[in-house]
Write an enzyme that holds these catalytic residues in place. Structure first.
Site, PDB file in Angstrom:
ATOM      1  N   GLY A  11       0.824  -1.217   0.000  1.00 24.44           N
ATOM      2  CA  GLY A  11       0.000   0.000   0.000  1.00 24.44           C
ATOM      3  C   GLY A  11       0.848   1.253   0.000  1.00 24.44           C
ATOM      4  CB  SER A  13       0.553   3.537  -4.726  1.00 22.27           C
ATOM      5  OG  SER A  13      -0.703   3.105  -4.258  1.00 22.27           O
ATOM      6  CB  SER A  14      -2.125   6.165  -1.804  1.00 22.59           C
ATOM      7  OG  SER A  14      -3.066   6.953  -1.134  1.00 22.59           O
ATOM      8  CG  ASP A  55      -4.379  -7.243  -7.029  1.00 23.07           C
ATOM      9  OD1 ASP A  55      -4.729  -7.385  -5.838  1.00 23.07           O
ATOM     10  OD2 ASP A  55      -5.174  -7.070  -7.956  1.00 23.07           O
ATOM     11  CB  SER A 133      -5.640  -3.222  12.937  1.00 24.96           C
ATOM     12  OG  SER A 133      -6.963  -3.293  13.355  1.00 24.96           O
ATOM     13  CE  LYS A 151      -8.081  -2.251   8.094  1.00 26.41           C
ATOM     14  NZ  LYS A 151      -6.738  -2.536   7.568  1.00 26.41           N
ATOM     15  CB  THR A 182      -5.112   8.406   3.236  1.00 29.80           C
ATOM     16  OG1 THR A 182      -6.263   7.621   3.609  1.00 29.80           O
ATOM     17  CG2 THR A 182      -4.159   8.509   4.407  1.00 29.80           C
TER      18      THR A 182
HETATM   19  N1  LIG Z   1      -7.107   6.662   6.447  1.00 34.68           N
HETATM   20  C1  LIG Z   1      -7.675   6.280   7.575  1.00 34.68           C
HETATM   21  O1  LIG Z   1      -8.414   7.058   8.217  1.00 34.68           O
HETATM   22  C2  LIG Z   1      -7.413   4.899   8.123  1.00 34.68           C
HETATM   23  C3  LIG Z   1      -7.832   4.630   9.439  1.00 34.68           C
HETATM   24  C4  LIG Z   1      -7.604   3.379   9.968  1.00 34.68           C
HETATM   25  C5  LIG Z   1      -6.952   2.415   9.225  1.00 34.68           C
HETATM   26  N2  LIG Z   1      -6.550   2.692   7.955  1.00 34.68           N
HETATM   27  C6  LIG Z   1      -5.868   1.626   7.200  1.00 34.68           C
HETATM   28  O2  LIG Z   1      -4.606   2.094   6.782  1.00 34.68           O
HETATM   29  C7  LIG Z   1      -4.188   1.363   5.633  1.00 34.68           C
HETATM   30  C8  LIG Z   1      -3.666   2.329   4.571  1.00 34.68           C
HETATM   31  O3  LIG Z   1      -4.740   3.124   4.122  1.00 34.68           O
HETATM   32  P1  LIG Z   1      -4.628   4.663   3.743  1.00 34.68           P
HETATM   33  O4  LIG Z   1      -5.441   5.412   4.705  1.00 34.68           O
HETATM   34  O5  LIG Z   1      -3.224   5.048   3.521  1.00 34.68           O
HETATM   35  O6  LIG Z   1      -5.471   4.636   2.378  1.00 34.68           O
HETATM   36  P2  LIG Z   1      -5.081   4.913   0.845  1.00 34.68           P
HETATM   37  O7  LIG Z   1      -4.500   6.258   0.701  1.00 34.68           O
HETATM   38  O8  LIG Z   1      -6.336   4.598   0.090  1.00 34.68           O
HETATM   39  O9  LIG Z   1      -3.981   3.806   0.547  1.00 34.68           O
HETATM   40  C9  LIG Z   1      -4.327   2.451   0.410  1.00 34.68           C
HETATM   41  C10 LIG Z   1      -3.178   1.696  -0.219  1.00 34.68           C
HETATM   42  O10 LIG Z   1      -3.561   0.313  -0.338  1.00 34.68           O
HETATM   43  C11 LIG Z   1      -3.242  -0.125  -1.641  1.00 34.68           C
HETATM   44  N3  LIG Z   1      -4.139  -1.189  -2.085  1.00 34.68           N
HETATM   45  C12 LIG Z   1      -5.478  -1.208  -2.083  1.00 34.68           C
HETATM   46  N4  LIG Z   1      -5.928  -2.352  -2.630  1.00 34.68           N
HETATM   47  C13 LIG Z   1      -4.830  -3.056  -2.992  1.00 34.68           C
HETATM   48  C14 LIG Z   1      -4.622  -4.314  -3.622  1.00 34.68           C
HETATM   49  N5  LIG Z   1      -5.649  -5.103  -4.015  1.00 34.68           N
HETATM   50  N6  LIG Z   1      -3.353  -4.739  -3.844  1.00 34.68           N
HETATM   51  C15 LIG Z   1      -2.298  -3.964  -3.481  1.00 34.68           C
HETATM   52  N7  LIG Z   1      -2.426  -2.776  -2.890  1.00 34.68           N
HETATM   53  C16 LIG Z   1      -3.677  -2.326  -2.647  1.00 34.68           C
HETATM   54  C17 LIG Z   1      -3.396   1.117  -2.517  1.00 34.68           C
HETATM   55  O11 LIG Z   1      -2.574   0.988  -3.679  1.00 34.68           O
HETATM   56  P3  LIG Z   1      -3.068   0.727  -5.167  1.00 34.68           P
HETATM   57  O12 LIG Z   1      -4.476   1.217  -5.280  1.00 34.68           O
HETATM   58  O13 LIG Z   1      -2.076   1.475  -5.994  1.00 34.68           O
HETATM   59  O14 LIG Z   1      -2.928  -0.765  -5.295  1.00 34.68           O
HETATM   60  C18 LIG Z   1      -2.845   2.202  -1.604  1.00 34.68           C
HETATM   61  O15 LIG Z   1      -1.436   2.279  -1.745  1.00 34.68           O
HETATM   62  C19 LIG Z   1      -5.387   0.530   5.203  1.00 34.68           C
HETATM   63  O16 LIG Z   1      -5.233  -0.801   5.639  1.00 34.68           O
HETATM   64  C20 LIG Z   1      -6.552   1.207   5.918  1.00 34.68           C
HETATM   65  O17 LIG Z   1      -7.629   0.324   6.132  1.00 34.68           O
HETATM   66  C21 LIG Z   1      -6.756   3.918   7.383  1.00 34.68           C
END
Ligand SMILES: NC(=O)c1ccc[n+]([C@@H]2O[C@H](COP(=O)([O-])OP(=O)(O)OC[C@H]3O[C@@H](n4cnc5c(N)ncnc54)[C@H](OP(=O)(O)O)[C@@H]3O)[C@@H](O)[C@H]2O)c1
Length: 295
Positions: A11, A13-14, A55, A133, A151, A182
């Site tokens: 993950g 890329s973002s 993926d 998580s 989660k 994000t």
């Molecule tokens: N943002 C929040 O408020 C929050 C809160 C609690 C937990 N989280 C957790 O934090 C983690 C990171 O999320 P984020 O907030 O940074 O969101 P994000 O900006 O949407 O980043 C998600 C990352 O996961 C990758 N991803 C999604 N599906 C994928 C797949 N099938 N194969 C490979 N890579 C995949 C995406 O890359 P590609 O699309 O390029 O594959 C992207 O790099 C997640 O597990 C999320 O559930 C986030």
């Protein structure tokens, strides 16, 4: 400076993954950043991060990624399972195939990659696995059952794995972010409104969507979690859990001390409050104080 480690983070890329990969790279580690959209990782490559296309639902890509690291580095010290997304919507409205896909990405992808990495770490008698998580691994909201389910699964499975791999010198830590700015909230909100925006659950969908729409303004920056990840990588005795980010302390404390029914009430009040705030924001009627900025 801590000894450089070979680190694989998914993950990348973002959002949280990208911020973490850059921070760990800047500290002199050998970082492999993986995701589907390699075009979104040119900045990582420029900073020296090794970019891998994976993926997490496609086992072939996971096997290839681990093999690349083994061939190039002959070791892998840290795996950070961070890739994931939020499949929001009422249980009645979300197609089962989408629920299954949510588990494939957020749980099965994590566990398959962990299976592939464990033999390497066992052979080294050393390693660290960090699973991202969420506070959603402990608390809950309506219209997010599939996401919260994934989660909660990550929390329970990580605890079980922590005990079984400890004899081999491998540590397992869980990261529980609160609200982070994000791509995550936008994706969750879009899915929510697509599946439940016009069903019997539409009023709830509007309110829960309002919370997600406020992330852009009020949520913490990904750097907050990148800092935690660095601690989880470097702490001599890593904690089993780390949390940070908007609302994380309050939510986890409330979940610990309130009864289920009391927590339901608190969550309903929070959702209604956020819906009102989002409405005011939408109409540009907010006045007075600047918003608190989380870093
Ligand atoms: N943002 C929040 O408020 C929050 C809160 C609690 C937990 N989280 C957790 O934090 C983690 C990171 O999320 P984020 O907030 O940074 O969101 P994000 O900006 O949407 O980043 C998600 C990352 O996961 C990758 N991803 C999604 N599906 C994928 C797949 N099938 N194969 C490979 N890579 C995949 C995406 O890359 P590609 O699309 O390029 O594959 C992207 O790099 C997640 O597990 C999320 O559930 C986030």
């Amino acid at each position: 400076m801590a000894k450089p480690r070979v680190i694989l983070i998914t993950g990348a890329s973002s959002g949280i993954g990208k911020a973490t990969a850059l921070k760990l790279q800047a500290q002199g580690n050998i970082v492999y950043g993986a995701a589907r959209r390699i075009e979104k990782m040119t900045d990582l490559a420029a900073a020296g991060v090794h970019v891998l296309k994976i993926d997490v639902t496609d086992e072939k890509t996971l096997i290839a990624a681990v093999k690349t690291i083994q061939v190039e580095q002959q070791r892998l010290d840290v795996l950070i399972n961070n890739a994931g997304y939020g499949s929001y919507g009422a249980l009645e409205d979300v197609p089962l195939s989408e629920g299954e896909y949510q588990f494939k990405v957020n749980v099965f992808g994590v566990m398959r990659l962990t299976q592939l990495v464990l033999p390497i770490m066992r052979a080294q008698h050393r390693g660290r696995i960090i699973n991202v998580s969420s506070i959603g691994g402990k608390i809950y909201q309506p219209l997010s059952a599939w996401y919260m389910g994934t989660k909660h699964a990550i929390e329970g499975m990580s605890d079980a794995i922590r005990m079984e791999v400890a004899p081999f010198g491998i540590d397992v830590s869980i990261i529980e972010p609160g609200g982070i700015k994000t791509e995550w909230a936008g994706i969750a909100e879009k899915k929510l409104l697509e599946v439940s925006g016009e069903t019997a659950y539409h009023e709830q969908a509007i309110k829960v969507g309002a919370i997600l729409s406020l992330f852009d303004q009020f949520a913490s920056n990904p750097g907050v979690i990148a800092k935690l990840m660095v601690r989880a990588v470097n702490d001599v005795k890593p904690k089993s859990r780390y949390h940070a980010g908007m609302g994380s302390g309050l939510s986890l404390t409330a979940r610990k001390w309130l009864s289920d029914r009391q927590f339901d009430k608190m969550m309903t009040t929070a959702i209604n409050g956020a819906a009102k705030l989002a409405k005011l924001e939408h109409h540009g009627q907010r006045t007075g104080k600047r918003h608190y900025q989380h870093n």
